[in-house]
Design a protein around this motif. Structure first.
Motif, PDB file in Angstrom:
ATOM      1  N   UNK A 168       0.453  -1.308   0.207  1.00  0.00           N
ATOM      2  CA  UNK A 168      -0.180  -0.233   0.086  1.00  0.00           C
ATOM      3  C   UNK A 168       0.578   0.696   0.163  1.00  0.00           C
ATOM      4  N   UNK A 169       2.456   1.173   0.961  1.00  0.00           N
ATOM      5  CA  UNK A 169       2.443   2.362   0.429  1.00  0.00           C
ATOM      6  C   UNK A 169       3.385   2.371  -0.779  1.00  0.00           C
ATOM      7  N   UNK A 170       3.878   1.708  -0.692  1.00  0.00           N
ATOM      8  CA  UNK A 170       4.336   1.748  -1.860  1.00  0.00           C
ATOM      9  C   UNK A 170       3.364   2.164  -3.813  1.00  0.00           C
ATOM     10  N   UNK A 171       2.509   2.191  -3.532  1.00  0.00           N
ATOM     11  CA  UNK A 171       1.118   2.431  -4.263  1.00  0.00           C
ATOM     12  C   UNK A 171       0.489   3.526  -4.270  1.00  0.00           C
ATOM     13  N   UNK A 172       0.241   4.326  -2.572  1.00  0.00           N
ATOM     14  CA  UNK A 172       0.462   5.381  -2.383  1.00  0.00           C
ATOM     15  C   UNK A 172       1.434   6.032  -2.843  1.00  0.00           C
ATOM     16  N   UNK A 173       2.729   5.516  -2.074  1.00  0.00           N
ATOM     17  CA  UNK A 173       3.811   6.867  -3.092  1.00  0.00           C
ATOM     18  C   UNK A 173       3.467   6.514  -4.527  1.00  0.00           C
ATOM     19  N   UNK A 174       3.309   5.652  -5.649  1.00  0.00           N
ATOM     20  CA  UNK A 174       3.486   5.739  -7.193  1.00  0.00           C
ATOM     21  C   UNK A 174       2.428   6.744  -7.372  1.00  0.00           C
ATOM     22  N   UNK A 175       1.212   7.013  -6.673  1.00  0.00           N
ATOM     23  CA  UNK A 175       0.109   7.627  -7.004  1.00  0.00           C
ATOM     24  C   UNK A 175      -0.086   9.130  -6.896  1.00  0.00           C
ATOM     25  N   UNK A 176       0.441   8.952  -5.695  1.00  0.00           N
ATOM     26  CA  UNK A 176       0.933  10.593  -5.055  1.00  0.00           C
ATOM     27  C   UNK A 176       2.501  11.411  -5.955  1.00  0.00           C
ATOM     28  N   UNK A 177       2.846   9.936  -6.210  1.00  0.00           N
ATOM     29  CA  UNK A 177       4.146  10.856  -7.239  1.00  0.00           C
ATOM     30  C   UNK A 177       3.408  11.219  -8.776  1.00  0.00           C
ATOM     31  N   UNK A 178       2.467  10.725  -9.360  1.00  0.00           N
ATOM     32  CA  UNK A 178       1.847  10.945 -10.347  1.00  0.00           C
ATOM     33  C   UNK A 178       1.142  12.139 -10.217  1.00  0.00           C
ATOM     34  N   UNK A 179       0.854  12.432  -9.639  1.00  0.00           N
ATOM     35  CA  UNK A 179      -0.324  13.707  -8.899  1.00  0.00           C
ATOM     36  C   UNK A 179       0.307  14.861  -8.697  1.00  0.00           C
ATOM     37  N   UNK A 180       1.910  14.817  -8.407  1.00  0.00           N
ATOM     38  CA  UNK A 180       2.252  15.808  -8.131  1.00  0.00           C
ATOM     39  C   UNK A 180       2.893  16.203  -9.464  1.00  0.00           C
ATOM     40  N   UNK A 181       2.804  14.869 -10.189  1.00  0.00           N
ATOM     41  CA  UNK A 181       4.092  14.955 -11.467  1.00  0.00           C
ATOM     42  C   UNK A 181       2.741  15.657 -12.604  1.00  0.00           C
ATOM     43  N   UNK A 185       2.754  19.646 -14.278  1.00  0.00           N
ATOM     44  CA  UNK A 185       2.706  19.774 -15.399  1.00  0.00           C
ATOM     45  C   UNK A 185       2.107  20.886 -15.786  1.00  0.00           C
ATOM     46  N   UNK A 186       0.828  20.141 -15.054  1.00  0.00           N
ATOM     47  CA  UNK A 186      -0.407  21.289 -15.425  1.00  0.00           C
ATOM     48  C   UNK A 186       0.205  23.468 -14.443  1.00  0.00           C
ATOM     49  N   UNK A 187       1.046  23.395 -13.507  1.00  0.00           N
ATOM     50  CA  UNK A 187       1.681  24.966 -13.601  1.00  0.00           C
ATOM     51  C   UNK A 187       3.006  24.684 -14.632  1.00  0.00           C
ATOM     52  N   UNK A 188       3.664  23.850 -14.994  1.00  0.00           N
ATOM     53  CA  UNK A 188       4.452  24.060 -16.274  1.00  0.00           C
ATOM     54  C   UNK A 188       2.887  24.581 -17.256  1.00  0.00           C
ATOM     55  N   UNK A 189       2.498  24.151 -17.566  1.00  0.00           N
ATOM     56  CA  UNK A 189       1.601  24.944 -19.324  1.00  0.00           C
ATOM     57  C   UNK A 189       1.231  26.215 -19.093  1.00  0.00           C
ATOM     58  N   UNK A 190       0.781  26.556 -17.972  1.00  0.00           N
ATOM     59  CA  UNK A 190       0.140  27.974 -17.407  1.00  0.00           C
ATOM     60  C   UNK A 190       1.427  28.574 -17.583  1.00  0.00           C
ATOM     61  N   UNK A 191       2.506  28.551 -16.468  1.00  0.00           N
ATOM     62  CA  UNK A 191       3.883  29.086 -17.056  1.00  0.00           C
ATOM     63  C   UNK A 191       4.147  29.630 -18.073  1.00  0.00           C
TER      64      UNK A 191
END
Length: 402
Positions: A168-181, A185-191
């Motif tokens: 669960x820690x691995x899956x949640x960390x991967x999901x969090x990394x994807x959300x942060x990415x 990406x959205x911030x980079x697009x807006x920038x």
């Protein structure tokens, strides 16, 4: 405060489906009759109600208040204990219910909270297992075998909890990394959009400055020549003729400026000239339009970058245009001097002056200020009604070396 985890926004729907399958099997086991009274449920209604409540609690997981999380988890533990003691055959599945508890804790707690819930689940498993073994007395010969079985079962269950926790820690960390990415990406697009809009705005301003500084200067000088020729047309036709000839030259130059602005926006107005030669051309135009030549002192021991030369040229050009149009000056002094720390441009006239605190919105002054800021310089203006005007531009040494 974070939103509670519900069915609509649950990060892992398959966990909910797996929970429902295990709880459905446990509920069916609790209500079905069994021939042996040892394995039949003593209170099937209570066991079934506990399992249903436990399953419904999975539809809304708290993620905000810490106290709410603790109360929620304690309620789950209580329901599991009730099911384990009164569930009969359903209690065989109670280790899997502890695994559901651990997976839910991973969704609502941080790592320390997950470890605590996992440890509590393991301890409660041992206590429940010990209580159940007491209900089945065995002979001394089989006691050692059951102890080994109990130890193996406890070890297997503990490893299962650790595996679930790590998974669960691995899956949640991967999901969090994807959300942060995704957020990055959205911030980079807006920038990138802001940079594009800013670049477009700066390009528009640059084009406006170039047209104003080149074409505006030529048309202003042309207008002055025509006004003078009109005034002298009756009293001194020969002299008026000379002003008309000069006006014709300025008109041709304005036309050339327009054509060049359309094609290249006059990216290099000096046109392979030195700064001294380009400024001398501005002084000649000013003399023809106003009848006197400004005093110009240029002390430069080395060549400047093209960016700085163009900016200095445009600032001098705009200043002379403003003096011709508004100042009514009889003396103008221009100095360009390089010091060990900076380069200073000074333009001073003895005209009628103005209150610069109330007259700083004109495009000419703003253009000079923008050009100075673009090259990292400091723009200052000093003027008062009846005392002329002095403009200074200081460019730091670090900009001169680029």
């Amino acid at each position: 405060m974070k939103r509670p985890i519900q069915f609509q926004n649950h990060p892992f729907r398959f966990l909910l489906y797996l929970e429902w399958i295990l709880l459905a099997i446990a509920t069916i086991s609790a209500v079905m009759p069994y021939p042996s009274p040892k394995f039949s449920s003593r209170f099937p209604e209570i066991a079934t109600a506990s399992l249903i409540i436990f399953g419904l609690m999975g539809l809304r997981l708290p993620t905000g208040n810490k106290i709410t999380k603790i109360i929620y988890t304690a309620s789950e533990v209580l329901l599991i204990l009730i099911t384990g003691f009164v569930g009969g055959r359903a209690s065989r599945l109670f280790p899997f219910i502890y695994i559901i508890l651990v997976t839910r804790s991973c969704l609502i707690f941080n790592l320390p909270g997950r470890l605590v819930v996992t440890f509590i689940s393991f301890i409660l498993f041992l206590l429940t297992l010990q209580q159940r073994l007491h209900n089945f007395p065995i002979s001394p010969q089989a006691q050692e075998r059951f102890q080994f079985f109990t130890l193996s079962l406890a070890l297997l269950f503990g490893l299962s909890l650790i595996f679930v926790l790590l998974l669960m820690n691995t899956v949640l960390s991967e999901r969090q990394s994807r959300e942060e990415l995704a957020i990055a990406n959205e911030k980079l697009r807006q920038y990138a959009l802001r940079i594009e809009n800013q670049a477009t705005l700066e390009e528009r301003n640059r084009i406006a400055r170039e047209i104003h500084d080149s074409l505006g200067h030529s048309l202003t000088a042309l207008n002055l020549q025509l006004e003078t020729a009109l005034k002298l047309s009756q009293s001194n036709p020969n002299k008026a003729q000379s002003f008309l000839v000069r006006a014709k030259e300025l008109g041709s130059k304005a036309l050339q400026d327009v054509r060049q602005s359309i094609s290249t926006m006059r990216s290099h107005p000096l046109q392979e000239q030195s700064l001294e030669q380009a400024v001398q051309g501005l002084l000649e135009d000013f003399q023809h339009a106003n009848g006197f030549s400004p005093i110009c002192i240029i002390n430069l021991e080395e060549s400047l970058p093209n960016e700085l030369k163009i900016a200095i040229y445009r600032i001098i050009q705009e200043s002379l245009t403003n003096i011709s149009k508004y100042a009514q000056a009889t003396e103008v002094r221009i100095e360009i001097e390089k010091t060990p720390r900076s380069l200073r441009l000074s333009i001073q006239d003895n005209g009628k002056g103005f209150d610069f605190k109330q007259n700083t919105t004109g495009f000419g002054l703003q253009s000079m200020r923008d050009r100075t800021l673009a090259i990292g310089g400091v723009f200052n203006i000093l003027s008062a009604p009846g005392y002329g005007c002095k403009i200074t531009v200081d460019i730091p040494q670090i900009r001169l070396n680029k």
